[in-house]
Design a protein around this motif. Structure first.
Motif, mmCIF file in Angstrom:
data_model
loop_
_atom_site.group_PDB
_atom_site.id
_atom_site.type_symbol
_atom_site.label_atom_id
_atom_site.label_comp_id
_atom_site.label_asym_id
_atom_site.label_seq_id
_atom_site.Cartn_x
_atom_site.Cartn_y
_atom_site.Cartn_z
ATOM 1 N N GLY A 1 53.314 37.020 35.357
ATOM 2 C CA GLY A 1 53.214 36.593 33.972
ATOM 3 C C GLY A 1 53.959 37.619 33.151
ATOM 4 O O GLY A 1 54.859 38.293 33.646
ATOM 5 N N ARG A 2 53.583 37.779 31.899
ATOM 6 C CA ARG A 2 54.331 38.727 31.062
ATOM 7 C C ARG A 2 54.113 40.162 31.526
ATOM 8 O O ARG A 2 54.953 41.023 31.318
ATOM 9 C CB ARG A 2 53.907 38.586 29.604
ATOM 10 N N VAL A 3 52.944 40.442 32.106
ATOM 11 C CA VAL A 3 52.648 41.782 32.598
ATOM 12 C C VAL A 3 52.914 41.805 34.096
ATOM 13 O O VAL A 3 52.445 40.932 34.814
ATOM 14 C CB VAL A 3 51.176 42.147 32.316
ATOM 15 N N LEU B 1 62.977 32.651 39.326
ATOM 16 C CA LEU B 1 63.418 33.978 39.774
ATOM 17 C C LEU B 1 62.388 34.573 40.728
ATOM 18 O O LEU B 1 62.493 34.432 41.914
ATOM 19 C CB LEU B 1 63.654 34.892 38.569
ATOM 20 N N TRP B 2 61.339 35.221 40.176
ATOM 21 C CA TRP B 2 60.355 35.845 41.076
ATOM 22 C C TRP B 2 58.932 35.354 40.831
ATOM 23 O O TRP B 2 57.996 35.882 41.388
ATOM 24 C CB TRP B 2 60.398 37.369 40.977
ATOM 25 N N GLU B 3 58.801 34.362 39.977
ATOM 26 C CA GLU B 3 57.480 33.784 39.727
ATOM 27 C C GLU B 3 57.613 32.276 39.709
ATOM 28 O O GLU B 3 58.636 31.748 39.281
ATOM 29 C CB GLU B 3 56.949 34.223 38.355
ATOM 30 N N PHE B 4 56.578 31.601 40.146
ATOM 31 C CA PHE B 4 56.596 30.139 40.055
ATOM 32 C C PHE B 4 55.169 29.618 39.955
ATOM 33 O O PHE B 4 54.218 30.307 40.369
ATOM 34 C CB PHE B 4 57.325 29.512 41.258
ATOM 35 N N ALA B 5 55.041 28.438 39.369
ATOM 36 C CA ALA B 5 53.718 27.827 39.230
ATOM 37 C C ALA B 5 53.345 27.133 40.526
ATOM 38 O O ALA B 5 54.194 26.601 41.235
ATOM 39 C CB ALA B 5 53.729 26.831 38.079
ATOM 40 N N THR C 1 52.184 32.406 40.418
ATOM 41 C CA THR C 1 52.178 33.427 41.469
ATOM 42 C C THR C 1 53.499 34.181 41.416
ATOM 43 O O THR C 1 54.515 33.626 41.015
ATOM 44 C CB THR C 1 51.918 32.785 42.853
ATOM 45 N N ALA C 2 53.463 35.441 41.791
ATOM 46 C CA ALA C 2 54.635 36.293 41.592
ATOM 47 C C ALA C 2 54.914 37.125 42.836
ATOM 48 O O ALA C 2 54.000 37.638 43.476
ATOM 49 C CB ALA C 2 54.393 37.220 40.404
#
Lengths: 501, 472
Positions: free
Chosen positions: B78-80, B389-393, B436-437
């Motif tokens: 997420g943003r963090v 990129l490195w995160e997806f739902a 998830t990241a």
């Protein structure tokens, strides 16, 4: 004391190794649409670790900090930042926790926050505390949004559009009021304090709230506080406590006891979390029963040994920041509170107020002191007599820098001509106070020429702020395009090679 | 007197007596005689003071209840972000000349912090392709809030458009920043297959008039990259465009300034500071030169000193609350300077090529992760077809994402962060979604554990990770 700051002609990062004008495009990441890909790499230098470390270490040596210099900055409460707090904030259990983790896996973080909330509740005399605001002004804004929500619920928002404040209020107060959609209206002070008659004349059915700092920015405890609360509440308004000056009254009185409805605190002032060169800070919201239901979500709830996040607060204003607040600072504040305990917290206000009155008496023989002499954590001086010598408060402030002492807060509050606002918190020893007095005496005894030429012993001399505003050079891009206006090819006019001089 | 207090308050015998004597007092309590009896408080009930060692032990004992990424494999983003902080960055942050310093209102005494902030502003300008940056705001969400307020100063109207996929926290923060304006925030629907912005809806909404700004995020709240972003300015015309961007993404993606963004905000925590349970964070803010005088926050500029030496100072302060009071562009005073220093120190230590390598490494791992989770019968992963990129739902096939992640945590995997609004009755369609990241700590073993925990195939048969080197 003679003071000499390090002086490097330290290049800017891109002057150490100028990067190419148009670096090669990054290798494409599979799946990224062509039209979103960078056509050029980021224009930034590639430096060695040692080069970067030297650069910023040298820069640090051209900067005042509490560990090297006293900060008699009124309303800023620049006290010592305990080292143990830095140690603990960096513990993996503290630093690694992510705000999106399931509650069961962050019980430690939640307990830290809950314990701090409980302690701050006891100190402020309020039952409910939220640590969500990032800073003091952010807490003001949030509190005013809570007041909006409260008024909206009562159907009074259309009518109650005014936020009243004294003319001694911190600048953030009227700015926060405006941001929350209210009209800020200043009330003229009398002898440095709220004039109960002027307040009574100003309140009406248009009053949403009265924002007050107590002790105020003149360092005076508002003696009519009970009357003030009665007047504001009598008109149907709410009373807001600006906690910037809480250090003066810890364990003596509290916003709750004084009749306030909501307060913000600054952990980076009263509770010794470091200012970081302007931030991060941490704001706190504490509210009595009228406004507590409107506090931001989530609230931390304890059940036995366990803590959970409660989002089921239908009257809450929602969120004012991502996450639960500035946890790293909250932890430092809890360390500070645990270390002091009841007796230590009570000592803070006594010693801070003792320091301030002592300094006020000593320096009051050198420059005029407006208002009554009994002050709290800070006091005012007027630099007006300097004008007879062709000088201003600013010259005195800059001359103090040459003594290795940070300048006081200057030209605030505006009701005192050429104001100096001085606060030396409880962590400053008797010896440091006497050094400050001696530095003032030397500065005041110096020639007008010397004062105008100050500072001489820092990394740079008096800075041309007018030129900075006239020729805006705010980034490397500006220097590339327009740096020539100030001859900004390099760190010195001659373009001398960088190095210690 | 008498009671034990920390050595932080000078209390040795002989310390206070001269001060009291100078004031002609016997007891320090006399200095509080102006506080009415009626408002005096009794004991607070705070407990006895603790020695340093006892404080350390108590805090450590409390923190031992946490289960963070060094103990459980964690896929939190997420943003963090969970990002590695190079030791050199933290060594600089521990320079007490930086961390114990005050706001550089006395520029001659604060050249170190001012030059660092000037370099920070320069870096955010290079990353965004805009003209100017401020010296930081609280976090990405409040930076978006300030961007909304700036849009309102630039353009009349009462409608502000945001993606329906924007993280719920940011929506709530935006609603609060807009509360005093009497405007309406409208959510742009997303395409159910791709999760991306519905451009036709935007065109229609702008056509109806009264829109004073639009915010789009990169990547979006589902981790997706929206190919439509470069078309937005063409649709908006004179309506200001705000892009909320991940700074690491901008190391490999086109700067939003190049396709017409008027304001670029972002969350900068990932560059040089740990997540710290969500704070302190770093709000990034850049804009066009012509809008500078309407922007919030402190700004550092270059100038000269009396001897002609280059120097740095805060400038354009007449926009700020301490000068302009109720007519200030924002109420902000304290910002996140130390994190801005961390940001520029981090980027300089890693270097632009290092940032590119990191972006590649993370996205390689994310694709590996997507393949592994995609085989789980319990999940639809990724939930949307958009590139990421490195995160997806990810979508859970039954129940809520929050409960699923709680169960996963009981199995010692921190599988992601829920996307839906946690307030009762507000999660809506996003209740089944989580983000998830892949992080710098996501190795093949971690992915294998995650895959096993969700009943998927461990990624033993997928191609080995591209070796790009440069690990932390």
């Amino acid at each position: 004391m003679s003071y000499h700051q390090a002086r490097y002609d330290e290049p800017l990062l891109w002057e150490i190794e100028p990067p190419p004008e148009a670096p090669a495009a990054p290798e494409p990441i599979p799946g990224v649409p062509e039209r979103l890909r960078r056509r050029h790499g980021v224009r930034w230098p590639e430096l060695s670790e040692l080069e970067v470390i030297r650069h910023f270490t040298r820069l640090s040596q051209m900067n005042f900090g509490i560990d090297t210099n006293a900060y008699p900055l009124g309303s800023c409460t620049m006290k010592y930042n305990p080292k143990v707090s830095e140690l603990l904030a960096r513990r993996p259990g503290a630093a690694e926790a992510h705000p999106g983790q399931p509650e069961a896996t962050v019980q430690g973080s939640l307990e830290i926050l809950w314990r701090l909330e409980q302690a701050l509740g006891k100190i402020t005399g309020f039952e409910e505390v939220s640590l969500q605001p990032a800073a003091g002004a952010h807490g003001e804004f949030a509190a005013l949004l809570m007041i909006r929500a409260y008024l909206a619920e009562r159907g009074e928002l259309e009518r109650r559009t005014e936020v009243l404040l004294p003319d001694t209020a911190h600048g953030t107060n009227p700015a926060s009021a405006a941001m929350a959609g209210f009209t800020a209206r200043e009330i003229r002070s009398k002898d440095g304090c709220v004039d109960p008659a002027a307040l009574a004349a100003a309140v009406s059915d248009r009053t949403a709230a009265f924002m007050l700092t107590n002790p105020n920015t003149a360092g005076l405890f508002e003696p009519e506080i009970v009357e003030i609360a009665r007047t504001v509440h009598g008109a149907g308004g709410l009373l807001y406590y600006d906690g910037a000056n809480l250090n003066a009254i810890l364990g003596v009185t509290s916003p709750g006891r004084m009749g306030f409805d909501v307060a913000h605190l600054n952990l980076h002032k009263t509770f010794a979390t470091p200012h970081g060169g302007g931030g991060p800070g941490a704001g706190v919201l504490a509210a009595g029963p009228t406004l507590a239901p409107f506090l931001p979500v989530p609230r931390i709830v304890r059940r036995g040994r366990n803590f959970r996040l409660d989002y089921d607060r239908p009257r809450s204003i929602g969120k004012i920041k991502s996450g639960l607040g500035n946890f790293g600072l909250d932890l430092r504040a809890l360390v500070f509170l645990l270390s002091h305990g009841e007796s230590g917290i009570r000592r803070i206000s006594r010693r801070a107020v003792l320091n301030s009155n002592y300094l006020g008496q000593r320096l009051g023989t050198r420059l005029p002191r407006p208002f009554r002499p009994l002050v709290k954590h800070e006091f005012l001086l007027s630099g007006a007599p300097l004008k007879a010598r062709g000088l201003r408060t600013l010259d005195l402030a800059k001359r103090l820098l040459d003594e290795g002492i940070h300048a006081p807060t200057v030209y605030f509050p505006s009701l005192v001509e050429e104001a100096l606002m001085i606060e030396m918190p409880e962590t400053e020893s008797r010896r440091e106070l006497d050094l400050l007095v001696a530095a003032f005496e030397r500065a005041l005894g110096d020639t007008p020429e010397a004062l105008r030429a100050a500072p001489q012993s820092l990394a740079v001399g008096r800075i041309d702020e007018v030129a900075a505003a006239r020729h805006l050079l705010l980034s490397w891009k500006d220097l590339r395009e327009r740096g020539a206006v100030l001859g900004m090819a390099g760190p010195t006019p001659e373009g001398a090679t960088p190095g210690k001089t | 007197m008498g009671a034990r207090v920390p050595r932080w308050i000078p209390s040795e015998p002989g310390e206070e007596e001269p001060l009291l004597a100078a004031l002609g007092l016997n007891d320090v309590e006399e200095l509080f005689r102006d506080v009415p009896e009626q408002v005096r408080m009794g004991r607070m009930g705070l407990g006895a003071p603790l020695e340093e060692i006892d404080v350390v032990r108590r805090i450590d004992r409390i923190l031992s209840r946490n289960r963070t990424h060094s103990r459980y494999p964690a896929f939190l983003g997420g943003r963090v972000g969970l990002r590695y902080v190079p030791a050199a960055v933290d060594a600089l942050l521990l320079r007490s000349e930086f961390y114990t310093s005050y706001t550089p209102y006395q520029p001659e005494a604060s050249q170190g912090m001012l030059q660092s902030l000037f370099e920070f502003q320069s870096l955010w300008v290079e990353l965004t392709g805009l003209d100017a940056a401020n010296a930081s705001l609280y976090d990405g969400a409040t930076a978006a809030g300030e961007a909304l307020l700036l849009c309102r100063r630039l353009k009349e109207g009462h409608r502000f458009l945001i993606p329906a996929s924007l993280p719920w926290e940011e929506k709530s923060v935006l609603a609060n920043y807009a509360a005093g304006l009497g405007i309406r925030i409208e959510e742009i629907p997303y395409d159910p297959a791709s999760g991306l912005l519905d451009l036709a809806w935007i065109r229609e909404a702008v056509g109806r008039g009264e829109v004073f700004g639009l915010l789009a995020d990169l990547p979006n709240g589902f981790g997706g990259l929206d190919e439509g972003l470069p078309e937005l300015k063409g649709i908006l015309g004179g309506v200001p465009l705000v892009v909320a961007a991940d700074p690491l993404a901008l190391a490999v993606l086109e700067p939003p300034g190049a396709y017409g963004a008027d304001i670029v905000v972002g969350e900068g925590q990932g560059f040089g500071t740990p997540p710290s349970f969500g704070g302190p964070l770093l709000g990034l803010f850049a804009c066009r030169a012509e809008h500078l005088r309407l922007t919030p926050g402190r700004i550092v500029g270059a100038t000269r000193d009396a001897a002609g030496r280059r120097a740095f100072t805060l400038t354009l302060q007449t926009r700020e609350q301490h000068i302009r009071r109720s007519r200030a562009t924002s109420n902000i005073c304290t910002n996140q300077s130390l994190l801005a220093l961390a940001f520029v120190a981090y980027a300089s230590l890693v270097g632009p090529r290092g940032l590119e390598r990191l972006a590649h490494r993370l996205s390689d791992r994310a694709r590996l992760l997507a393949q592994a989770l995609g085989r789980s019968p319990a999940l639809r992963a990724p939930a949307f077809s958009a590139p990421f990129l490195w995160e997806f739902a990810v979508s859970v096939r039954a129940g809520s994402a929050r409960e699923f992640l709680d169960r996963l945590a009981a199995a010692r995997v921190l599988g992601g962060t829920p996307i839906g609004d946690p307030r009762p009755g507000r999660a809506g369609a996003e209740e089944a979604l989580f983000l998830t990241a892949a992080t710098e700590f996501t190795d093949r073993r971690a992915i294998r554990r995650y895959a096993r925990a969700v009943g998927g195939e461990p990624p033993g048969d997928v191609a080995p990770e591209a070796s790009r080197g440069g690990g932390p």
